[in-house]
Design a protein around this motif. Structure first.
Motif, PDB file in Angstrom:
ATOM      1  N   VAL A 483      69.836  82.120  60.442  1.00  0.00           N
ATOM      2  CA  VAL A 483      69.026  81.282  59.547  1.00  0.00           C
ATOM      3  C   VAL A 483      68.121  82.122  58.660  1.00  0.00           C
ATOM      4  CG1 VAL A 483      67.303  79.446  59.438  1.00  0.00           C
ATOM      5  CG2 VAL A 483      69.094  79.376  61.181  1.00  0.00           C
ATOM      6  N   ASP A 484      67.368  83.039  59.261  1.00  0.00           N
ATOM      7  CA  ASP A 484      66.415  83.847  58.484  1.00  0.00           C
ATOM      8  C   ASP A 484      67.129  84.652  57.407  1.00  0.00           C
ATOM      9  OD1 ASP A 484      64.412  82.870  60.087  1.00  0.00           O
ATOM     10  OD2 ASP A 484      64.352  84.620  61.417  1.00  0.00           O
ATOM     11  N   ASP A 511      73.546  73.302  55.435  1.00  0.00           N
ATOM     12  CA  ASP A 511      74.423  73.460  56.586  1.00  0.00           C
ATOM     13  C   ASP A 511      73.885  74.511  57.552  1.00  0.00           C
ATOM     14  OD1 ASP A 511      77.034  72.751  57.809  1.00  0.00           O
ATOM     15  OD2 ASP A 511      77.479  74.862  57.495  1.00  0.00           O
ATOM     16  N   VAL A 512      73.377  75.630  57.016  1.00  0.00           N
ATOM     17  CA  VAL A 512      72.788  76.678  57.858  1.00  0.00           C
ATOM     18  C   VAL A 512      71.644  76.116  58.692  1.00  0.00           C
ATOM     19  CG1 VAL A 512      71.463  78.826  57.848  1.00  0.00           C
ATOM     20  CG2 VAL A 512      73.445  78.599  56.346  1.00  0.00           C
ATOM     21  N   LEU A 513      70.738  75.411  58.013  1.00  0.00           N
ATOM     22  CA  LEU A 513      69.576  74.850  58.709  1.00  0.00           C
ATOM     23  C   LEU A 513      69.995  73.756  59.685  1.00  0.00           C
ATOM     24  CD1 LEU A 513      67.168  74.588  55.626  1.00  0.00           C
ATOM     25  CD2 LEU A 513      67.014  76.247  57.494  1.00  0.00           C
ATOM     26  N   GLY A 514      70.876  72.877  59.222  1.00  0.00           N
ATOM     27  CA  GLY A 514      71.271  71.733  60.050  1.00  0.00           C
ATOM     28  C   GLY A 514      72.014  72.135  61.301  1.00  0.00           C
ATOM     29  N   ARG A 515      72.984  73.045  61.184  1.00  0.00           N
ATOM     30  CA  ARG A 515      73.749  73.473  62.355  1.00  0.00           C
ATOM     31  C   ARG A 515      72.848  74.089  63.422  1.00  0.00           C
ATOM     32  NH1 ARG A 515      79.389  74.115  62.168  1.00  0.00           N
ATOM     33  NH2 ARG A 515      80.293  73.514  60.171  1.00  0.00           N
ATOM     34  N   SER A 516      71.800  74.779  62.968  1.00  0.00           N
ATOM     35  CA  SER A 516      70.900  75.441  63.912  1.00  0.00           C
ATOM     36  C   SER A 516      69.820  74.508  64.451  1.00  0.00           C
ATOM     37  CB  SER A 516      70.255  76.658  63.238  1.00  0.00           C
ATOM     38  OG  SER A 516      71.241  77.602  62.877  1.00  0.00           O
ATOM     39  N   GLY A 517      69.866  73.246  64.035  1.00  0.00           N
ATOM     40  CA  GLY A 517      68.944  72.252  64.583  1.00  0.00           C
ATOM     41  C   GLY A 517      67.682  72.034  63.788  1.00  0.00           C
ATOM     42  N   TYR A 518      67.548  72.705  62.640  1.00  0.00           N
ATOM     43  CA  TYR A 518      66.344  72.533  61.822  1.00  0.00           C
ATOM     44  C   TYR A 518      66.550  71.375  60.835  1.00  0.00           C
ATOM     45  CZ  TYR A 518      65.213  77.178  63.646  1.00  0.00           C
ATOM     46  OH  TYR A 518      64.951  78.248  64.466  1.00  0.00           O
ATOM     47  N   LYS A 521      63.553  70.566  58.476  1.00  0.00           N
ATOM     48  CA  LYS A 521      63.439  71.623  57.472  1.00  0.00           C
ATOM     49  C   LYS A 521      64.525  71.461  56.412  1.00  0.00           C
ATOM     50  CE  LYS A 521      62.653  76.622  57.235  1.00  0.00           C
ATOM     51  NZ  LYS A 521      62.612  77.888  58.014  1.00  0.00           N
ATOM     52  N   ALA A 522      65.702  71.032  56.855  1.00  0.00           N
ATOM     53  CA  ALA A 522      66.802  70.789  55.910  1.00  0.00           C
ATOM     54  C   ALA A 522      66.446  69.659  54.960  1.00  0.00           C
ATOM     55  CB  ALA A 522      68.082  70.462  56.676  1.00  0.00           C
ATOM     56  N   VAL A 523      65.807  68.607  55.489  1.00  0.00           N
ATOM     57  CA  VAL A 523      65.400  67.476  54.652  1.00  0.00           C
ATOM     58  C   VAL A 523      64.380  67.924  53.610  1.00  0.00           C
ATOM     59  CG1 VAL A 523      64.205  65.254  54.645  1.00  0.00           C
ATOM     60  CG2 VAL A 523      65.908  65.745  56.407  1.00  0.00           C
ATOM     61  N   LYS A 524      63.402  68.725  54.017  1.00  0.00           N
ATOM     62  CA  LYS A 524      62.383  69.213  53.080  1.00  0.00           C
ATOM     63  C   LYS A 524      63.018  70.104  52.017  1.00  0.00           C
ATOM     64  CE  LYS A 524      58.514  68.998  56.344  1.00  0.00           C
ATOM     65  NZ  LYS A 524      57.503  69.788  57.100  1.00  0.00           N
ATOM     66  N   PHE A 525      64.018  70.879  52.437  1.00  0.00           N
ATOM     67  CA  PHE A 525      64.730  71.733  51.487  1.00  0.00           C
ATOM     68  C   PHE A 525      65.427  70.881  50.428  1.00  0.00           C
ATOM     69  CE2 PHE A 525      68.661  73.872  50.159  1.00  0.00           C
ATOM     70  CZ  PHE A 525      68.167  75.091  49.712  1.00  0.00           C
ATOM     71  N   VAL A 537      75.832  68.148  49.562  1.00  0.00           N
ATOM     72  CA  VAL A 537      74.543  68.416  50.223  1.00  0.00           C
ATOM     73  C   VAL A 537      74.288  67.375  51.307  1.00  0.00           C
ATOM     74  CG1 VAL A 537      72.035  68.444  49.901  1.00  0.00           C
ATOM     75  CG2 VAL A 537      73.531  69.612  48.253  1.00  0.00           C
ATOM     76  N   TRP A 538      74.457  66.104  50.945  1.00  0.00           N
ATOM     77  CA  TRP A 538      74.242  65.040  51.934  1.00  0.00           C
ATOM     78  C   TRP A 538      75.314  65.100  53.019  1.00  0.00           C
ATOM     79  CZ3 TRP A 538      69.638  63.297  51.967  1.00  0.00           C
ATOM     80  CH2 TRP A 538      68.919  63.111  50.791  1.00  0.00           C
ATOM     81  N   GLY A 539      76.524  65.506  52.648  1.00  0.00           N
ATOM     82  CA  GLY A 539      77.584  65.651  53.646  1.00  0.00           C
ATOM     83  C   GLY A 539      77.261  66.721  54.673  1.00  0.00           C
ATOM     84  N   ALA A 540      76.656  67.835  54.212  1.00  0.00           N
ATOM     85  CA  ALA A 540      76.256  68.894  55.139  1.00  0.00           C
ATOM     86  C   ALA A 540      75.195  68.392  56.108  1.00  0.00           C
ATOM     87  CB  ALA A 540      75.733  70.094  54.360  1.00  0.00           C
ATOM     88  N   LEU A 541      74.253  67.614  55.597  1.00  0.00           N
ATOM     89  CA  LEU A 541      73.209  67.055  56.468  1.00  0.00           C
ATOM     90  C   LEU A 541      73.807  66.059  57.453  1.00  0.00           C
ATOM     91  CD1 LEU A 541      70.204  66.912  57.158  1.00  0.00           C
ATOM     92  CD2 LEU A 541      69.970  65.102  55.433  1.00  0.00           C
ATOM     93  N   LEU A 542      74.742  65.235  56.989  1.00  0.00           N
ATOM     94  CA  LEU A 542      75.380  64.258  57.860  1.00  0.00           C
ATOM     95  C   LEU A 542      76.152  64.958  58.979  1.00  0.00           C
ATOM     96  CD1 LEU A 542      76.101  61.314  58.458  1.00  0.00           C
ATOM     97  CD2 LEU A 542      78.001  61.511  56.829  1.00  0.00           C
ATOM     98  N   GLY A 543      76.853  66.033  58.643  1.00  0.00           N
ATOM     99  CA  GLY A 543      77.578  66.783  59.662  1.00  0.00           C
ATOM    100  C   GLY A 543      76.646  67.369  60.708  1.00  0.00           C
ATOM    101  N   ALA A 544      75.492  67.845  60.272  1.00  0.00           N
ATOM    102  CA  ALA A 544      74.509  68.395  61.213  1.00  0.00           C
ATOM    103  C   ALA A 544      73.958  67.304  62.120  1.00  0.00           C
ATOM    104  CB  ALA A 544      73.384  69.068  60.436  1.00  0.00           C
ATOM    105  N   CYS A 545      73.786  66.120  61.564  1.00  0.00           N
ATOM    106  CA  CYS A 545      73.296  64.994  62.369  1.00  0.00           C
ATOM    107  C   CYS A 545      74.281  64.650  63.484  1.00  0.00           C
ATOM    108  CB  CYS A 545      73.061  63.776  61.482  1.00  0.00           C
ATOM    109  SG  CYS A 545      71.669  63.948  60.351  1.00  0.00           S
ATOM    110  N   LYS A 546      75.572  64.799  63.210  1.00  0.00           N
ATOM    111  CA  LYS A 546      76.564  64.540  64.256  1.00  0.00           C
ATOM    112  C   LYS A 546      76.450  65.560  65.383  1.00  0.00           C
ATOM    113  CE  LYS A 546      81.526  63.963  65.082  1.00  0.00           C
ATOM    114  NZ  LYS A 546      81.612  64.923  66.203  1.00  0.00           N
TER     115      LYS A 546
END
Length: 739
Positions: A483-484, A511-518, A521-525, A537-546
């Protein structure tokens, strides 16, 4: 539309016709007869005979006769530079015409820079300096080798010689600057020409088209019209090309109408340009009418029609064009292979390639190989990819950047990362595409740290990264939890590398932030993005939510995604799966009912495996494969063995409303990747790896099953799903927790 001229086509740039200062006003009979013989020469042997006769009779001492012989030896269709140089060396006092002829011959030859050496010899002879006839050929040499510094030096010398504003010199400079990619300098030269000819305008229009600025070409053409400059044949070809690139059908039709109304002599080049404009602009009806009227056609004509149908995905018509061609060349075959490959039909592309292999007297070229390797990469056809690599070595085909990148990409996507590394290491010169391909290969195999190391080595090699490079690096970070590192590189993209982040880069960081559980932080980004968030972008967030089972945020992300792409079946399915994992079966039913009512269909799970060069595909619960009975027999055997060794089905992966546990288990067993692995077990023997390509994400149960099979059957199993690779060996998976 303003009127055009019906002038014949002119070359770009046109070279000046220069005279021989020693041409006599009246030749004696012997000289006239010899000159006549020289003009009638059809081969080098005849010219040498005349040369010998001139030496014997003393006529070679006549400057005009000698320079005439030399010009033919250097510039005719049977010219020999070696022989021409020998003739030149025998001339006692070469004049400026002879020097310019030699410069011209070298500038048009295989080693254009030799003309510069001749030029330096010329200026060292104090009797002659460069003139307005000298510089166009020298500048042409600079253009041929794309040497901007040489072109600039010659430009300065032309100005000092007081010929910098000569129209022939200026036209050559325009062509040179465009060839070197310096559009600003080309424009500056154009503005300095006091009396522009049609070649000046054509050079600018053609240059803009060839260098990716067709809009500027059309604007310049409008200015040309406003100044009442008569357009030439070449002008129309250039403008039609600009219309094709900008998809400006309306303006293209106006040009074609003018050509017809004013009875312009339409030669094959212009007719093909009109045809290309129609096909690129999607007007296949206009193209077909023109094609049917054309009395003369060449392979460019036929291939243009083939491309036109392929653009519209009318592959049956494209194939009919290929079949109707009087002489099928490699360009036509490449067009059809490329059309299939670029439009998501890799299996069809490979079928055409296999047909091409049976053709006699047609050699595969680099374009064929790149397109076919890309198709191999899509379907995981490793054996065919290896055959192509062997073909390249056997036939001594040069590994240019495109072929190298395609080989690395093919090996990476087919699961042979070591071979991809080998190809990368085997080449001395690597451009940004070669480096990016290797970084992408490491990324999809979960080698995040190695991909980052490769990124920094690329910069040490003085190769500047591009947008694709960063996409691949971010993907590597995503699958390895870096992530960093990803955040730091994203911040440096524009400030340090001059690359403005695009939609895909923002989606990668989410996707980087979402997969790692942030997730927050992804939403703020996303909220801080300077551009509107795209569906990806929304698809990456949705995938992380799954992955992290965040139902409320998943609903929000899916809502925003469907606002942009209402018919995105993947979003509906992903949210349905999240509902199912949360036990909200009523919501699952409502969502799936909505999909039925609106006609949305879930993409079926499909897995493929290559056996002996043939791709075998399996759908979930497939009964179509000719060996399905043996496959299901092997599946039952495998599942019994796994249960005996402690395997328990992951019922949470059943995303359907099924009450009976036995039915849930059966539903899991029918997943396509399990069928493909079992087919691999009965069709191959150890130590050969089983390589499976899955079009969707591999579920957790199939992941566990593949691990156990690799241990119990002592087989290496490599599965590529939509997102990455999973390497199974001895009951372990090399992929990390971020899959």
């Amino acid at each position: 539309m303003a009127s055009f001229s019906t002038a014949q086509p002119l070359s770009l740039p046109r070279h000046p016709t220069f005279s021989n200062p020693n041409q006599p006003t009246a030749n004696n009979d012997r000289s006239s007869h010899t000159i006549s013989l020289i003009d009638r020469c059809s081969n080098l042997r005849q010219l040498k005979q005349i040369h010998a006769q001139m030496v014997r009779t003393g006529l070679f001492s006549d400057p005009y006769s000698a320079s005439k012989l030399f010009a033919i030896s250097a510039l005719s269709h049977f010219a020999s530079l070696d022989y021409a140089c020998k003739v030149f060396d025998q001339i006692p006092q070469p004049n400026s015409f002879t020097w310019n002829t030699l410069i011209r011959a070298y500038a048009s030859g295989p080693d254009p820079l030799r003309s510069i050496s001749v030029f330096l010899d010329m200026v060292s002879d104090s009797r002659f300096g460069p003139n307005k006839y000298t510089f166009p050929f020298l500048i042409k040499a600079a253009a041929e080798v794309s040497s901007l510094s040489l072109g600039q030096s010659l430009h300065g010398m032309a100005v000092k010689s007081a010929v910098g504003c000569d129209v022939f010199v200026a036209n050559s400079l325009i062509h040179c600057y465009f060839s070197c990619g310096d559009l600003d300098s080309a424009c500056k030269v154009f503005t300095t020409i006091q009396e522009k000819d049609v070649v000046s305008w054509n050079s600018m229009i053609t240059g803009f088209v060839q260098k990716g600025s067709p809009d500027k070409a059309l604007e310049l053409f409008k200015k040309m019209e406003s100044e009442d400059v008569k357009a030439s044949h070449v002008t129309m070809v250039g403008v039609l090309s600009a219309c094709a690139k900008t998809r400006n059908l309306e303006f293209g039709r106006r040009v074609c109408s003018y050509i017809e109304e004013n009875r312009v002599n339409v030669n094959l080049t212009l007719a093909n340009a009109m045809l290309d404009m129609y096909t690129k602009c999607g007007s296949i009806e206009d193209a077909k009418r023109l094609f049917d009227k054309m009395e003369e056609r060449d392979n460019v004509t036929w291939t243009t029609m083939l491309d036109g149908y392929a653009i519209l995905e009318d592959y049956e018509a494209a194939r009919e064009v290929l079949n109707s061609m009087p002489k099928k060349d490699i360009v036509a075959w490449n067009a059809l292979i490329s059309a299939y490959e670029q439009n998501g039909k890799p299996n069809e592309a490979l079928l055409v390639f296999h047909e091409l292999q049976l053709q006699k007297n047609i050699k595969l070229n680099q374009i064929t190989l790149v397109s076919t390797l890309s198709a191999c990469a899509q379907v995981g056809a490793l054996e065919l990819g290896r055959w192509i690599h062997s073909y390249i070595k056997k036939h001594g085909i040069r590994l240019n950047f495109y072929v190298t990148s395609a080989l690395i990409h093919m090996y990476s996507k087919c699961g042979d990362l070591e071979k991809a590394r080998e190809v990368f290491s085997s080449v001395e010169r690597r451009d940004v595409f070669v480096w990016s391909a290797m970084i992408g290969g490491l990324a999809m195999h979960g080698c995040g740290n190695e991909a980052l190391d490769m990124f920094y080595k690329m910069q040490e090699a003085n190769v500047k990264p591009n947008g694709v490079t960063f996409t691949n690096v971010f993907c590597a970070c995503s699958h390895s939890g870096l992530v960093d590192e990803a955040e730091l590189l994203f911040k440096e993209m524009e400030s340090s590398y001059g690359i403005v982040p695009q939609e895909k880069h923002y989606a990668c960081i989410v996707d980087v932030l979402g997969r790692s559980g942030y997730l927050e932080k992804a939403v703020k980004f996303i909220e801080a993005m300077p551009i509107p968030p795209s569906a990806s972008v929304w698809g990456a967030l949705l995938g992380a939510c799954k992955i992290h089972a965040n139902l409320s945020l998943a609903e929000r992300a899916c809502t925003r995604l469907l606002e942009l792409e209402p018919r995105n079946d993947g979003a509906h399915v992903l949210l349905s799966n999240i509902y199912a994992k949360s036990g909200k079966w009523e919501s699952v039913s409502e969502l799936r009912k909505h999909m039925r009512v609106t006609g949305l269909k879930k993409e079926p799970g499909c897995s493929s495996i290559e056996i002996d060069g043939t791709i075998h595909e399996f759908l979930s619960g497939d009964n179509e494969h000719p060996m399905c009975e043996k496959v299901y027999g092997k599946l039952n055997e495998v599942m019994e063995s796994l249960k005996a060794n402690g395997y328990e089905p992951e019922m949470s992966q059943v995303l359907q409303i099924i009450d009976e546990e036995e039915m849930k288990e059966q539903s899991l067993n029918l997943h396509s990747e399990k069928l493909a692995i079992c087919y691999g077990l009965i069709s191959t023997e150890a130590p050969k790896a089983i390589r499976v390509i899955k079009n969707l994400r591999v579920c957790g149960d199939c992941h566990s099953v593949a691990k156990l099979i690799s241990q119990l059957y002592d087989r290496e199993i490599i599965v590529r799903d939509r997102y990455r690779f999973h390497h199974f060996r001895n009951g372990q998976c090399s992929c990390n927790d971020f899959w």
